[in-house]
Scaffold this motif. Structure first.
Motif, mmCIF file in Angstrom:
data_model
loop_
_atom_site.group_PDB
_atom_site.id
_atom_site.type_symbol
_atom_site.label_atom_id
_atom_site.label_comp_id
_atom_site.label_asym_id
_atom_site.label_seq_id
_atom_site.Cartn_x
_atom_site.Cartn_y
_atom_site.Cartn_z
ATOM 1 N N MET A 220 0.848 -1.188 0.000
ATOM 2 C CA MET A 220 0.000 0.000 0.000
ATOM 3 C C MET A 220 0.889 1.245 0.000
ATOM 4 O O MET A 220 1.695 1.451 0.920
ATOM 5 N N VAL A 221 0.718 2.077 -1.025
ATOM 6 C CA VAL A 221 1.564 3.248 -1.232
ATOM 7 C C VAL A 221 0.679 4.496 -1.253
ATOM 8 O O VAL A 221 -0.468 4.436 -1.688
ATOM 9 N N LEU A 239 4.280 2.531 2.250
ATOM 10 C CA LEU A 239 5.316 3.278 1.541
ATOM 11 C C LEU A 239 4.718 4.628 1.190
ATOM 12 O O LEU A 239 3.586 4.704 0.690
ATOM 13 N N VAL A 240 5.445 5.716 1.482
ATOM 14 C CA VAL A 240 4.946 7.056 1.215
ATOM 15 C C VAL A 240 5.971 7.816 0.387
ATOM 16 O O VAL A 240 7.147 7.885 0.742
ATOM 17 N N PHE A 241 5.502 8.364 -0.745
ATOM 18 C CA PHE A 241 6.299 9.279 -1.547
ATOM 19 C C PHE A 241 5.928 10.691 -1.138
ATOM 20 O O PHE A 241 4.745 11.008 -0.971
ATOM 21 N N THR A 242 6.915 11.564 -1.004
ATOM 22 C CA THR A 242 6.643 12.912 -0.524
ATOM 23 C C THR A 242 7.612 13.892 -1.167
ATOM 24 O O THR A 242 8.695 13.500 -1.633
ATOM 25 N N LYS A 272 7.597 3.032 5.205
ATOM 26 C CA LYS A 272 8.836 3.590 4.662
ATOM 27 C C LYS A 272 8.529 4.906 3.962
ATOM 28 O O LYS A 272 7.564 4.998 3.203
ATOM 29 N N ILE A 273 9.355 5.921 4.195
ATOM 30 C CA ILE A 273 9.141 7.237 3.620
ATOM 31 C C ILE A 273 10.237 7.524 2.599
ATOM 32 O O ILE A 273 11.421 7.511 2.930
#
Length: 457
Positions: A220-221, A239-242, A272-273
């Motif tokens: 899950m992102v 998982l996070v994109f920022t 995880k970032i």
């Protein structure tokens, strides 16, 4: 407990012929490659050779409502539907993860659950779903709405959407198939679990006809960084994109999001970032700077202003002088975190409109770093070791060239420092990320009951 040293996680963000807004105009770039499946297959192979955790395909719905002449000055960024593209890429790769973007606002949860489960099965457990809620009125209009749903409502719907999707992925327990020819039973009927979801936004009854995904749940992102986005990520994302322009803001976001996890019964390492980074790599600093300045020289002012407008609710900058200050902007129901990033950057550094679009043209507000393999590795290591990132989503300014340079020049430097893998050790995306495979809820309940019985004995 593992004593292995912590290592970076890297995503390769595939985006047409490059993330820089003028990439398609570069003399070395073939803009028609964005229309060719073979281009993306080549990019996937390059990223897998570089041992990236995953490739990432973004998406938006339809073309913006700008005049055709304005649209014609830029390449539409998302030529292919992400999940179908990634299914094709699954066939030319073996280990790398495959993360595709799908909006919860415009696709029924059943369709999402089935499509992503299929990708997970076809790829042997390498699928990830990047949840977005969409953020523009032109997307709403292509689905028959006058304007987009409010920001808060979109995220409220998304939280319920995730519950429905997970329920559908859990339609069958992992060991449900029997293949009992003699008894005439294909699966154990006691291990089929239909959902009966009656919520505020969704009413869904039934089951997914496919077996549980290879990974239990595909990874899950999420990419939202607003308050609503962080709350959704804390509850659901792995998982996070920022987007951040400085290590200080990245560190503050990292701490803020990680500190929200315990309230949802989750450990900090369960998520995880990965901030975005657009690396311009040269064998010398002068070479890297020349590469960067060449791309910057190809930006047309109208295109730069159009980029800013697309992230701030369609605000019209044409009446403001290019070399004057960035005006105050009205609140938006769209990309709230990106509007805040742009305005904060402009105010902090006293940027003009021209300077602002030049700063964000490389990767739409993500961090740009220009340098040698060693200096870029220094920067990535600093973010990684000081609590700003668990890794990075690499956004090559031109494709395939800057992705090739990153793999050939920066990856070996990271490996030399022990910061990145030298070989894949797992086969699923969860294994690459160090994430456990979730138990089926029914199995988890049985195990809990067995523990209680054992404790009472």
């Amino acid at each position: 407990m593992s004593t292995a040293p912590r290592q970076l996680h890297l995503g390769a963000f595939l985006f047409g012929v490059g993330h820089h807004i003028a990439a398609w105009r570069h003399p070395d770039v073939d803009p028609a490659a964005a229309l060719r499946p073979q281009h993306y297959k080549n990019l996937a192979r390059i990223a897998e050779a570089g041992l990236f955790d995953a490739i990432f395909s973004a998406d938006t719905m339809g073309l913006p409502g700008a005049p055709a002449e304005a649209l014609a000055r830029n390449v539409p960024p998302h030529q292919f539907e992400p999940l179908e593209l990634l299914t094709a890429l699954a066939g030319v790769t073996e280990r790398i993860g495959l993360v595709g973007t799908v909006s919860t606002t415009y696709l029924p949860p059943y369709h999402l659950a089935r499509k992503v489960a299929t990708l997970d099965h076809l790829s042997g457990g390498r699928a990830g779903w990047n949840l977005v809620t969409s953020g523009s009125d032109h997307e709403a209009r292509i689905f028959g709405l006058d304007q987009q749903i409010s920001h808060a409502s979109r995220y409220e719907r998304a939280r319920e959407y995730v519950d429905v999707v997970k329920g559908l992925w859990d339609s069958f327990e992992d060991d449900a198939p029997l293949f009992d020819k003699a008894g005439g039973r294909y699966f154990d009927p006691a291990k089929l679990h239909r959902i009966d979801h009656q919520g505020k936004h969704y009413q869904v009854q039934g089951a997914l006809q496919s077996q549980r995904p290879v990974q239990g749940y595909p990874v899950m992102v999420q990419a939202g960084s607003s308050e609503d986005g962080q709350e959704l990520a804390a509850a659901t994302a792995e998982l996070v994109f920022t987007a951040h322009q400085s290590v200080e803001t990245a560190r503050a976001f990292y701490s803020s999001l990680k500190n929200r996890l315990p309230a949802h019964g989750r450990a900090p390492d369960a998520l995880k970032i990965l901030p975005g980074v657009s690396p311009v790599v040269g064998r010398t600093q002068a070479e890297a700077q020349e590469k960067y300045e060449r791309l910057q020289s190809l930006i047309e002012p109208s295109v730069g202003l159009g980029l800013l407008s697309s992230f701030v609710g369609g605000f019209d900058f044409s009446a403001y002088p290019l070399d004057g200050p960035v005006p105050d902007l009205p609140p938006t129901e769209g990309w709230q975190s990106r509007q805040e990033l742009f305005l904060s950057l402009a105010r902090r550094e006293n940027l003009t409109l021209r300077q602002l679009y030049q700063r964000v043209a490389t990767a739409r507000g993500h961090w740009t770093v220009v340098g040698t393999p060693q200096s870029i590795a220094d920067e990535l290591e600093h973010w990684f070791t000081t609590g700003a990132a668990d890794g990075f989503n690499v956004m090559a300014p031109t494709l395939p060239y800057d992705l090739q340079d990153f793999v050939a020049l920066v990856i070996p430097e990271l490996q030399r420092r022990g910061l990145f893998r030298t070989a894949y050790t797992g086969r699923t995306l969860r294994e690459h990320l160090g994430l456990p495979r979730p138990l089926h809820p029914a199995q988890a309940r049985r195990q809990q009951a067995e523990r209680l019985v054992a404790a009472a004995a």
